[in-house]
Design an enzyme around this catalytic site. Structure first.
Site, PDB file in Angstrom:
ATOM      1  N   ALA A 197      45.599  24.345  92.488  1.00 62.34           N
ATOM      2  CA  ALA A 197      44.524  24.176  93.726  1.00 62.34           C
ATOM      3  C   ALA A 197      43.419  25.358  93.216  1.00 62.34           C
ATOM      4  CB  ALA A 197      44.933  24.316  94.884  1.00 62.34           C
ATOM      5  N   ALA A 198      43.195  26.106  92.115  1.00 60.24           N
ATOM      6  CA  ALA A 198      42.342  27.097  91.985  1.00 60.24           C
ATOM      7  C   ALA A 198      41.044  26.682  91.830  1.00 60.24           C
ATOM      8  CB  ALA A 198      42.791  27.729  90.544  1.00 60.24           C
ATOM      9  N   GLY A 199      40.681  25.228  91.445  1.00 61.76           N
ATOM     10  CA  GLY A 199      39.613  24.912  91.382  1.00 61.76           C
ATOM     11  C   GLY A 199      39.152  24.347  92.760  1.00 61.76           C
ATOM     12  N   ASP A 200      39.820  24.068  93.631  1.00 63.07           N
ATOM     13  CA  ASP A 200      39.623  23.657  94.907  1.00 63.07           C
ATOM     14  C   ASP A 200      39.294  24.775  95.791  1.00 63.07           C
ATOM     15  OD1 ASP A 200      40.075  20.989  94.570  1.00 63.07           O
ATOM     16  OD2 ASP A 200      42.149  21.231  94.884  1.00 63.07           O
TER      17      ASP A 200
END
Length: 298
Positions: free
Chosen positions: A242-245
């Site tokens: 979920a880093a991009g989120d």
């Protein structure tokens, strides 16, 4: 300072996450380690991320009439997100099968379920978009719906942050209504035909663009000539799911609060770094204090 009003339009999935020493090759069965079942989907993740980052956030999306749908609504609401307009579609909720290796790399298969029914925005949904400071959207729901939302936001003066993932065919009207495009390297390649050495090609699509580069940080550019390379924050990676989120949500919140976009990218980079330190998607999204801890001002 009043809270930034963020509307997130996108998907909600139940993530079934398994860890193993390595990702399996085709036809291979591996003995895994941990297993967790947590709410996910880029839309739900970014809504939770925005709320934890300090925004007043409304989520527009669809869940199924199954047990996963009940859990998804409860978990998203518990994170401080307004789910009063969350749709319920008869049938299965979206599900993501996530495999994570010892280095934190992942492989994901998503079954859209109820997300595929997210077509045609209602008047209350459009009103929420018009009243927001920032609209955040992705491409895990029908592109026609995202386009309708972005065009309505542009007409009302609501800023539009498009995290164009997963990469797919996008009508020119959507890019034309986007204020900031956020993509990773593979997505940028799909949309522009250029590689990492030519990120400025993204500015042929939208007036401002952010290219996320994983451990190399992020690049920002705009049509006024602004350029910046923001280094990554070094942390131990447990799960990058979920880093991009976390990044997209924090970017929208920071910009909505009045930071210039380069500083917003720096703050968002801290959010992405904080996120990868924990296993899972929504459960790993950082609080405002955690983002501030890793934020590195220029």
């Amino acid at each position: 300072m009043p809270q930034t009003r963020v509307v997130v339009l996108g998907s909600a999935n139940m993530d079934l996450v398994a860890t193993a020493a390595a990702l399996p090759r085709p036809g291979e069965t591996l003995l895994g380690a941990d297993f967790v079942m947590v709410p996910g989907g880029k839309g739900a993740n970014q809504a939770i991320g925005a709320a934890r980052a300090g925004a007043a956030c409304t989520f527009l999306g669809a869940i199924g009439s199954d047990a996963f749908g009940v859990t998804l609504r409860a978990r998203i609401t518990a994170a401080g997100v307004d789910t009063s307009q969350l749709r319920v579609a008869y049938g299965a909720s979206g599900v993501a099968l996530v495999m994570v290796n010892a280095e934190g790399e992942n492989a994901i298969v998503v079954s859209p379920g109820a997300n595929a029914t997210m077509t045609g925005l209602t008047e209350p949904e459009l009103a929420a978009i018009r009243e927001a400071d920032v609209l955040v959207a992705q491409l895990e729901i029908p592109v026609e719906t995202v386009t309708e939302a972005a065009v309505a936001a542009r007409a009302a003066g609501t800023r539009v942050v498009l995290n164009a993932a997963p990469a797919r065919t996008v009508p020119p009207e959507l890019f034309a209504a986007t204020d900031v495009l956020v993509v990773n390297e593979s997505e940028a390649q799909t949309f522009t035909g250029h590689g990492r050495d030519t990120p400025a090609a993204l500015l042929e699509l939208t007036p401002r663009a952010v290219l996320t580069l994983g451990v190399s940080g992020a690049w920002y550019g705009d049509r006024d000539g602004g350029r910046a390379c923001v280094p990554a924050v070094p942390v131990e990676t447990v799960d990058s799911t979920a880093a991009g989120d976390a990044f997209s949500a924090a970017l929208a919140v920071a910009w909505g609060e009045g930071r210039d976009l380069v500083d917003a990218v720096r703050w968002a980079t801290g959010a992405g770094a904080a996120c990868v330190r924990r296993l899972g998607a929504s459960v790993a999204l950082p609080s405002r204090d955690e983002i501030d801890e890793l934020y590195q001002p220029g």
